[in-house]
Design an enzyme around this catalytic site. Structure first.
Site, PDB file in Angstrom:
ATOM      1  N   CYS A  74       0.837  -1.206   0.000  1.00  0.00           N
ATOM      2  CA  CYS A  74       0.000   0.000   0.000  1.00  0.00           C
ATOM      3  C   CYS A  74       0.873   1.257   0.000  1.00  0.00           C
ATOM      4  CB  CYS A  74      -0.899  -0.006   1.232  1.00  0.00           C
ATOM      5  SG  CYS A  74      -1.848   1.516   1.391  1.00  0.00           S
ATOM      6  N   CYS A  77       0.367   3.380   3.440  1.00  0.00           N
ATOM      7  CA  CYS A  77       0.801   2.906   4.753  1.00  0.00           C
ATOM      8  C   CYS A  77       2.169   3.523   5.065  1.00  0.00           C
ATOM      9  CB  CYS A  77       0.894   1.380   4.758  1.00  0.00           C
ATOM     10  SG  CYS A  77      -0.692   0.566   5.039  1.00  0.00           S
ATOM     11  N   HIS A 136      -4.295   0.747   7.805  1.00  0.00           N
ATOM     12  CA  HIS A 136      -4.706   0.399   6.439  1.00  0.00           C
ATOM     13  C   HIS A 136      -6.202   0.086   6.352  1.00  0.00           C
ATOM     14  CE1 HIS A 136      -4.193  -1.002   2.334  1.00  0.00           C
ATOM     15  NE2 HIS A 136      -4.926  -2.041   2.647  1.00  0.00           N
ATOM     16  N   HIS A 187      -6.876   2.019   1.481  1.00  0.00           N
ATOM     17  CA  HIS A 187      -6.440   2.770   2.667  1.00  0.00           C
ATOM     18  C   HIS A 187      -7.290   4.054   2.805  1.00  0.00           C
ATOM     19  CE1 HIS A 187      -2.885   3.569   5.402  1.00  0.00           C
ATOM     20  NE2 HIS A 187      -3.636   4.645   5.532  1.00  0.00           N
ATOM     21  N   HIS A 189      -8.520   7.430   2.743  1.00  0.00           N
ATOM     22  CA  HIS A 189      -7.873   8.644   2.218  1.00  0.00           C
ATOM     23  C   HIS A 189      -8.873   9.488   1.449  1.00  0.00           C
ATOM     24  CE1 HIS A 189      -7.916   6.331  -1.508  1.00  0.00           C
ATOM     25  NE2 HIS A 189      -7.609   7.428  -2.166  1.00  0.00           N
TER      26      HIS A 189
HETATM   27 ZN   LIG Z   1      -2.402   1.180   3.604  1.00  0.00          ZN
END
Ligand SMILES: [Zn+2]
Length: 372
Positions: A74, A77, A136, A187, A189
């Protein structure tokens, strides 16, 4: 007090750590990835659609962008020995950085004036990514009020900074949540776009706001007037605080739609004071949790923070507000924007705003532990 620490990634992009007040860390980790320096020459095209008066950003270079990577790779992360992510530090609270695959920018400047058929510009502007948490798995609705406040401070910080860039006309923080509506990274965001033009929907709303403002000799704003009407009517209210109120709008376009409006006439998130930001943190979490608690699975949504355009005519009449929408019309059904909506912009909503408001008022606003 949120603390901001700015650094540069290996290819020259800006990254800013925003720490919850009590947990300031130095953030001196260096991005060691072998990235080529990014070039302003990679800025895409802006083409003028003479049929509608809209600008269209042509961003063919984004086809190679990251699409649903496995969790151990990811990019949002914190960096580990096995995953050199976009975020060099091994821990963070909230991070904002320039998108590696931006649809606008990295070059900034003004869009062409007096456009006509064939007018070609550069897709000036800036696209930033906001990572809400180092975890995550999870969602904005699962954040603590303190962390939500840090995100709001980050949005406010970026709104002020991006508004000052050459040619920027509109700063738009938003979150697309859920694979069903095109999310390419799991994730938690959001994103911030800084446009070199006022986008079509903003133009329509800003025009309406300005007409109302002029019709009342500058003594009343459209959103202020709508808020007063929704408050006195009451049937579509979802939540009321000291500084903000949330309601399903009278003419909701989508099966789930909530507008969150500040009581004070402020143009953008940067203009909110401490007390307003604190209340916004808890009210926004409350609304997201209500959405998620409607059904057994998380509800996909678009959270759109409408801010006043950076334009002398429109800005005095336009007020900050959130439009939180979801195409979900039942546990297993999504509304698709088809012929009437997509081609004509003529919406047909299968739910009544009053029923939706009642449903949202009744549902529990506590954090649900079963949701990842
Ligand atoms: Zn992540």
């Amino acid at each position: 007090m949120t603390i901001a620490t700015s650094t540069l990634l290996a290819d020259g992009r800006e990254l800013i750590y925003f720490d919850d007040g009590a947990t300031h860390r130095p953030h001196d980790a260096v991005d060691t990835r072998p990235l080529d320096p990014r070039s302003a020459g990679n800025t895409g095209e802006l083409r003028y659609d003479a049929l509608t008066g809209d600008w269209v950003a042509i961003a063919a270079h984004r086809q190679t962008r990251t699409y649903l990577p496995p969790a151990d790779q990811c990019p949002l992360c914190p960096t580990t020995g096995a995953n050199l992510s976009e975020i060099p530090d091994s821990d963070y609270d909230v991070v904002v950085f320039e998108n590696r695959f931006p649809s606008l920018g990295p070059a900034v400047g003004a869009s062409p004036s007096n456009p006509e058929w064939g007018t070609l510009g550069r897709a000036f502007g800036r696209c930033e990514v906001v990572a809400f948490t180092p975890e995550h798995n999870g969602s904005f609705g699962g954040l603590s009020p303190e962390r939500a406040r840090t995100v709001i401070d980050a949005w406010a910080h970026r709104t002020e900074a991006l508004s000052a860039l050459p040619g920027v006309k509109q700063v738009f923080p938003f979150e697309n949540r859920g694979q069903d509506i095109g999310v390419t990274l799991h994730h938690p965001h959001g994103q911030i776009y800084a446009y070199s033009y006022i986008p079509p929907r903003s133009t329509v709303m800003a025009d309406a706001a300005r007409r109302h403002f002029d019709a009342h000799d500058g003594t009343e704003t459209l959103l202020g007037s709508i808020l007063a009407k929704e408050t006195s009517d009451g049937e579509r209210m979802v939540a009321q605080g000291e500084h903000f109120s949330a309601f399903v709008p009278f003419a909701a376009h989508m099966p789930l739609e909530i507008h969150l409006v500040p009581h004070r006439h402020v143009p953008d998130l940067a203009a909110l004071n401490d007390a307003e930001r604190d209340e916004l943190s808890s009210m926004y979490l409350d609304l997201l949790r209500r959405l998620d608690n409607l059904y057994d699975t998380p509800t996909p949504y678009i959270a759109a923070w409408h801010q006043a355009p950076l334009d002398g005519l429109y800005r005095p009449a336009s007020r900050l507000h959130l439009q939180l929408t979801s195409p979900r019309r039942a546990a297993d059904k999504l509304k698709f924007l088809a012929g009437s909506e997509a081609a004509m912009g003529a919406f047909i909503n299968d739910t009544t705003p009053e029923q939706t408001a009642a449903m949202l008022r009744e549902v529990c606003a506590e954090k649900k532990v079963t949701h990842a």
